[in-house]
Scaffold this motif. Sequence first.
Motif, PDB file in Angstrom:
ATOM      1  N   TYR A 100       0.782  -1.222   0.052  1.00 28.77           N
ATOM      2  CA  TYR A 100      -0.071   0.053  -0.031  1.00 28.77           C
ATOM      3  C   TYR A 100       0.847   1.356   0.025  1.00 28.77           C
ATOM      4  N   LEU A 101       1.900   1.028   1.020  1.00 30.07           N
ATOM      5  CA  LEU A 101       2.647   2.522   1.091  1.00 30.07           C
ATOM      6  C   LEU A 101       3.454   2.891  -0.274  1.00 30.07           C
ATOM      7  N   ALA A 102       3.958   1.756  -1.136  1.00 28.41           N
ATOM      8  CA  ALA A 102       4.641   1.991  -2.217  1.00 28.41           C
ATOM      9  C   ALA A 102       3.734   2.452  -3.296  1.00 28.41           C
ATOM     10  N   GLU A 103       2.608   1.702  -3.506  1.00 33.05           N
ATOM     11  CA  GLU A 103       1.569   2.214  -4.387  1.00 33.05           C
ATOM     12  C   GLU A 103       0.899   3.646  -4.130  1.00 33.05           C
ATOM     13  N   TRP A 104       0.750   3.682  -2.933  1.00 26.99           N
ATOM     14  CA  TRP A 104      -0.198   4.999  -2.609  1.00 26.99           C
ATOM     15  C   TRP A 104       1.145   6.293  -2.884  1.00 26.99           C
ATOM     16  N   THR A 105       2.199   6.158  -2.381  1.00 30.88           N
ATOM     17  CA  THR A 105       3.498   7.241  -2.779  1.00 30.88           C
ATOM     18  C   THR A 105       3.574   7.524  -4.243  1.00 30.88           C
ATOM     19  N   ARG A 106       3.340   6.286  -4.910  1.00 28.24           N
ATOM     20  CA  ARG A 106       3.676   6.663  -6.484  1.00 28.24           C
ATOM     21  C   ARG A 106       2.433   7.248  -6.889  1.00 28.24           C
ATOM     22  N   ALA A 107       1.237   7.064  -6.685  1.00 28.97           N
ATOM     23  CA  ALA A 107       0.143   7.782  -7.248  1.00 28.97           C
ATOM     24  C   ALA A 107       0.029   9.045  -6.538  1.00 28.97           C
ATOM     25  N   ASN A 108       0.262   9.231  -5.372  1.00 28.53           N
ATOM     26  CA  ASN A 108       0.228  10.631  -4.816  1.00 28.53           C
ATOM     27  C   ASN A 108       1.328  11.436  -5.341  1.00 28.53           C
ATOM     28  N   HIS A 109       2.250  10.925  -5.805  1.00 28.87           N
ATOM     29  CA  HIS A 109       3.171  11.781  -6.593  1.00 28.87           C
ATOM     30  C   HIS A 109       2.564  12.672  -8.102  1.00 28.87           C
ATOM     31  N   VAL A 110       1.986  11.487  -8.667  1.00 26.80           N
ATOM     32  CA  VAL A 110       1.139  11.850 -10.059  1.00 26.80           C
ATOM     33  C   VAL A 110       0.024  12.774  -9.516  1.00 26.80           C
ATOM     34  N   ARG A 111      -0.576  12.438  -8.618  1.00 24.92           N
ATOM     35  CA  ARG A 111      -1.732  13.337  -8.096  1.00 24.92           C
ATOM     36  C   ARG A 111      -1.155  14.893  -7.864  1.00 24.92           C
ATOM     37  N   THR A 112      -0.010  14.836  -7.131  1.00 22.53           N
ATOM     38  CA  THR A 112       0.627  16.380  -6.834  1.00 22.53           C
ATOM     39  C   THR A 112       1.117  16.788  -7.825  1.00 22.53           C
ATOM     40  N   ALA A 113       1.654  16.184  -8.715  1.00 23.52           N
ATOM     41  CA  ALA A 113       2.295  16.849 -10.077  1.00 23.52           C
ATOM     42  C   ALA A 113       0.958  17.365 -10.800  1.00 23.52           C
TER      43      ALA A 113
END
Length: 135
Positions: A100-113
Motif C-alpha cells: 500500500y505504501l509503495a503504491e500510494w506514494t507513487r500515485a500521490n506523486h502523480v496526483r501532486t504533479a
Amino acid sequence: MHLSAYWRRWTDWVLTTDKRQRIRLAMSGLAALLMVFCLVVMNAVAAAGLARGDGPAVLPAALLYAATLAITVGYHVPRNDALARLDPASPTSREPWRRYLAEWTRANHVRTAAAIAAAAVVASAKMQPCSRRSA
C-alpha cells in the motif's frame, strides 16, 4: 439547535470508541467536501476563462484538477478502505501495508504533479491577459 450543541454532539461521537477510525472518517469527509468545492471553483474559473477567450489556457487546468479528483476517488479511497479493514496488530498486515505504501506514494506523486500543473496553467493564463494589455 445552536452551533455549540452540534459541536458537542460531533465531539462526543468522535471521542467514543474507535476514535481513530471515526476521526479518519470525519477528515476524509471533510477532504472530499473540500475537493468538490475546489472542483466547482476550478470549473467556474474555466468557464470565466472560456467567456473571456482564455479557454485554451484555462480548460487544461480544469481537466488537470479533475484528474486529481479522479485519482483520489478512484485510486486512493478504495485502497484506504482496504487498509482500514486490516488488523494493525496482525503480522499478516505487514505485507499489504508495505505494498500500500509503495503504491500510494507513487500515485500521490502523480496526483501532486497534476495539481501543481493545474495551478501553473491557471497562473500563466491569468498573467497572459495582463501582458497583452500592456503591449
